[in-house]
Design a protein around this motif. Structure first.
Motif, PDB file in Angstrom:
ATOM      1  N   PHE A  36       0.830  -1.204   0.000  1.00 35.61           N
ATOM      2  CA  PHE A  36       0.000   0.000   0.000  1.00 35.61           C
ATOM      3  C   PHE A  36       0.869   1.261   0.000  1.00 35.61           C
ATOM      4  O   PHE A  36       0.609   2.203  -0.747  1.00 35.61           O
ATOM      5  CB  PHE A  36      -0.917  -0.012   1.230  1.00 35.61           C
ATOM      6  N   THR A  37       1.919   1.241   0.828  1.00 34.75           N
ATOM      7  CA  THR A  37       2.807   2.405   0.911  1.00 34.75           C
ATOM      8  C   THR A  37       3.533   2.633  -0.410  1.00 34.75           C
ATOM      9  O   THR A  37       3.624   3.763  -0.906  1.00 34.75           O
ATOM     10  CB  THR A  37       3.822   2.212   2.042  1.00 34.75           C
ATOM     11  N   GLN A  38       4.044   1.552  -0.997  1.00 35.27           N
ATOM     12  CA  GLN A  38       4.769   1.682  -2.259  1.00 35.27           C
ATOM     13  C   GLN A  38       3.850   2.149  -3.388  1.00 35.27           C
ATOM     14  O   GLN A  38       4.233   2.991  -4.202  1.00 35.27           O
ATOM     15  CB  GLN A  38       5.412   0.343  -2.612  1.00 35.27           C
ATOM     16  N   ASP A  39       2.631   1.609  -3.433  1.00 31.61           N
ATOM     17  CA  ASP A  39       1.693   2.035  -4.470  1.00 31.61           C
ATOM     18  C   ASP A  39       1.266   3.491  -4.273  1.00 31.61           C
ATOM     19  O   ASP A  39       1.049   4.227  -5.249  1.00 31.61           O
ATOM     20  CB  ASP A  39       0.471   1.120  -4.474  1.00 31.61           C
ATOM     21  N   SER A  40       1.120   3.920  -3.012  1.00 36.43           N
ATOM     22  CA  SER A  40       0.766   5.326  -2.746  1.00 36.43           C
ATOM     23  C   SER A  40       1.851   6.257  -3.255  1.00 36.43           C
ATOM     24  O   SER A  40       1.565   7.309  -3.852  1.00 36.43           O
ATOM     25  CB  SER A  40       0.551   5.534  -1.245  1.00 36.43           C
TER      26      SER A  40
ATOM     27  N   ILE B 243       3.955  10.175  -7.507  1.00 32.69           N
ATOM     28  CA  ILE B 243       4.940  10.612  -8.500  1.00 32.69           C
ATOM     29  C   ILE B 243       4.431  10.427  -9.925  1.00 32.69           C
ATOM     30  O   ILE B 243       5.156  10.679 -10.898  1.00 32.69           O
ATOM     31  CB  ILE B 243       6.285   9.888  -8.318  1.00 32.69           C
ATOM     32  N   GLY B 244       3.199   9.915 -10.051  1.00 32.17           N
ATOM     33  CA  GLY B 244       2.567   9.864 -11.359  1.00 32.17           C
ATOM     34  C   GLY B 244       2.892   8.664 -12.213  1.00 32.17           C
ATOM     35  O   GLY B 244       2.683   8.725 -13.429  1.00 32.17           O
ATOM     36  N   VAL B 245       3.382   7.561 -11.627  1.00 33.49           N
ATOM     37  CA  VAL B 245       3.695   6.373 -12.434  1.00 33.49           C
ATOM     38  C   VAL B 245       2.632   5.290 -12.267  1.00 33.49           C
ATOM     39  O   VAL B 245       2.722   4.230 -12.886  1.00 33.49           O
ATOM     40  CB  VAL B 245       5.078   5.795 -12.054  1.00 33.49           C
TER      41      VAL B 245
ATOM     42  N   ARG C  41      -5.915   2.203 -10.997  1.00 29.29           N
ATOM     43  CA  ARG C  41      -5.161   0.961 -10.799  1.00 29.29           C
ATOM     44  C   ARG C  41      -4.796   0.773  -9.335  1.00 29.29           C
ATOM     45  O   ARG C  41      -4.742  -0.345  -8.836  1.00 29.29           O
ATOM     46  CB  ARG C  41      -3.906   0.977 -11.671  1.00 29.29           C
ATOM     47  N   PHE C  42      -4.556   1.868  -8.647  1.00 34.91           N
ATOM     48  CA  PHE C  42      -4.253   1.790  -7.219  1.00 34.91           C
ATOM     49  C   PHE C  42      -5.438   1.198  -6.453  1.00 34.91           C
ATOM     50  O   PHE C  42      -5.267   0.316  -5.596  1.00 34.91           O
ATOM     51  CB  PHE C  42      -3.922   3.187  -6.691  1.00 34.91           C
ATOM     52  N   LEU C  43      -6.641   1.664  -6.760  1.00 36.03           N
ATOM     53  CA  LEU C  43      -7.826   1.145  -6.080  1.00 36.03           C
ATOM     54  C   LEU C  43      -8.085  -0.309  -6.453  1.00 36.03           C
ATOM     55  O   LEU C  43      -8.436  -1.134  -5.593  1.00 36.03           O
ATOM     56  CB  LEU C  43      -9.045   2.000  -6.441  1.00 36.03           C
TER      57      LEU C  43
ATOM     58  N   GLN D 193     -16.054  -0.468 -10.553  1.00 35.40           N
ATOM     59  CA  GLN D 193     -16.110  -0.057  -9.154  1.00 35.40           C
ATOM     60  C   GLN D 193     -15.076   1.024  -8.849  1.00 35.40           C
ATOM     61  O   GLN D 193     -15.350   1.982  -8.120  1.00 35.40           O
ATOM     62  CB  GLN D 193     -15.907  -1.261  -8.243  1.00 35.40           C
ATOM     63  N   ALA D 194     -13.872   0.853  -9.406  1.00 37.41           N
ATOM     64  CA  ALA D 194     -12.825   1.851  -9.181  1.00 37.41           C
ATOM     65  C   ALA D 194     -13.223   3.197  -9.775  1.00 37.41           C
ATOM     66  O   ALA D 194     -13.010   4.257  -9.162  1.00 37.41           O
ATOM     67  CB  ALA D 194     -11.504   1.362  -9.772  1.00 37.41           C
TER      68      ALA D 194
END
Length: 496
Positions: free
Chosen positions: A434-438, A443-445, A450-452, A462-463
């Protein structure tokens, strides 16, 4: 002409060698722990047989691998909400997520397996196919898109067993249509497929059509799982290898070591040599047994005393031999360590190591063999589940298979976005992910959608709905430095 088969591979449509299924039969014996009897000669030179005191390491290893690869917490999300609901309804009705781990264990042990969706009374069911039931029709392809599936049934007829085998051929026609052929065979012997008989010879196949042609399909109506790695037993075979195929000698050494240790423990029980007179039985008078003047001095039930005849100076002597447990433990650890290497598990999976049991974080950080092996298996599992979803959607498009003649879904199954979350908490720290994806979003990558989908197991629809709700809830931004016009038309620029 009467169509008769001795074995399924005798059918000319099946080009794969029968040796592959003899190999699978051996793997199945080891998985069942059906290793036969041990022959030996006793102290009098008589031939004896006994059960092999084995350890079913094939079952242990397959169970361990399946449990770390897949669990019932896995979720599958498909495209839009409607499609996702249809597919997951099929999974729910077939108890897919609870069944898959168990069936995966069998596939790992035998080298492969397949899942075939079919329509029964207007509902889509899933049939689980073992490696010994799946016969590719072409052995020179990496992708298996044509196959024969065998289903065997044993019934009692006139006081004896009759063996029925249903062969279901899945083939593509030259015009691109999908052709399914059903053939039923009957035999009085379990070792022969037998003679072809009408499909209605068994009640369970009443109404089954001999041939069905489906149009518009692009993918086969089955999903095959193959264990990772090349088939070094037969290079032209598309079938996978089981755990036994390249480790049979090591497994035999493990079983022999354990069997020898068991009999050393059994033969190492306490034994004492005593003079024969001390074990002389009492004389019988009528129905009552009367002891002699020198009765036995040991309990009649003891099995640890050995009589010695002919030595007047014989004394009580302890003949018990020590059990070589340390030597056997070292030997067993040696062969188990070789077995771990052979099947791709880290050292210490079945044996003790100086560093002790590793945590999940250490397994990932050390890039252990188990983690690498799991990743290879997971690639094949992901491939099979996605192929199964496509096959289910292909089946839903075939309205002629349903009683009302209406399709349950329309679209292009191969273009559907399928997302699988294996819920691999053993190997993945959710907080770290979760931290890495946040950070990736910041930083916009990585997109917010996709995060959700990745961290909350949401479908694409749903996302998008979540993002829409977030946009609606955000207050409108007000710039405090924006010029404001007073009631008399004058503007003020705020503080000087």
């Amino acid at each position: 002409m009467v169509n008769e088969l001795t074995s399924i591979t005798d059918d000319p449509r099946i080009s794969i060698s029968s040796d592959e299924y003899e190999r699978i039969a051996v793997a199945e014996q080891y998985y069942r722990d059906d290793l036969g009897k041990v022959k030996y000669k006793n102290s009098y030179g008589n031939q004896q047989t006994r059960d092999l005191m084995s350890i079913n390491v094939t079952k242990m290893a397959a169970r361990r691998l399946s449990s770390i690869i897949f669990n019932e917490q896995c979720t599958v999300t498909v495209a839009d909400d409607q499609t996702n609901e249809l597919v997951n309804e099929v999974f729910k009705n077939n108890d897919f997520f609870n069944q898959y781990e168990e069936k995966l264990e069998e596939s790992i042990a035998l080298g492969g397996g397949a899942i075939r969706p079919y329509v029964d009374n207007g509902e889509i069911k899933l049939a689980w196919i073992n490696a010994n039931q799946f016969y590719p029709l072409h052995s020179n392809k990496n992708e298996i898109d044509e196959a024969a599936i065998a289903s065997q049934t044993t019934v009692t007829e006139n006081g004896s067993n009759a063996y029925y085998t249903l062969l279901e051929f899945h083939q593509w026609n030259d015009d691109g249509s999908y052709h399914i052929t059903n053939e039923l065979y009957r035999s009085d012997s379990a070792n022969s497929v037998g003679v072809q008989v009408p499909l209605d010879s068994l009640d369970e196949y009443q109404g089954l059509q001999p041939e069905v042609t489906l149009t518009g399909l692009k993918s086969p109506l089955f999903a095959y799982f193959k264990t990772p790695g090349a088939n070094n037993k037969r290079l032209d075979s598309p079938l996978g290898l089981g755990l036994v195929d390249n480790s049979k000698k090591i497994i035999d050494a493990i079983n022999q070591t354990h069997d020898s240790f068991y009999w050393e423990v059994k033969m190492g029980q306490r034994r004492v040599v005593v003079p024969a007179e001390m074990l002389r039985p009492g004389a019988s008078y009528g129905n009552n047994e009367v002891d002699q003047l020198r009765p036995p001095v040991f309990d009649d039930d003891e099995n640890v005393f050995v009589q010695m005849y002919g030595d007047d100076e014989m004394k009580i002597t302890d003949l018990t031999t020590p059990i070589r447990n340390d030597q056997y433990q070292q030997t067993m650890d040696f062969f188990l360590s070789e077995f771990e290497n052979a099947i791709g598990l880290s050292q210490g999976t079945f044996t003790s190591t100086p560093s002790g049991i590793q945590t999940a974080t250490e397994v990932v950080s050390n890039n252990s063999m188990t983690y690498q092996t799991r990743s290879s298996y997971l690639t094949q599992v992901d491939k099979q589940i996605k192929a199964l979803v496509v096959a289910i959607l292909e089946l839903m498009e075939c309205g002629q298979l349903f009683t009302d003649g209406k399709a349950r879904w329309t679209g292009d199954p191969e273009s559907v976005d399928i997302n699988i979350d294996f819920a691999d908490g053993v190997f993945t720290d959710k907080n770290t992910q979760f931290t890495q994806d946040s950070q990736a979003v910041s930083i916009g990558v990585l997109s917010k959608k996709r995060f959700l989908m990745r961290n909350y197991s949401l479908s694409e629809d749903q996302a998008e709905q979540w993002l829409t709700e977030l946009d609606e809830e955000q207050p409108e931004f007000s710039n405090p430095f924006e010029d404001k016009q007073g009631p008399d038309g004058d503007t003020s620029a705020g503080a000087d």
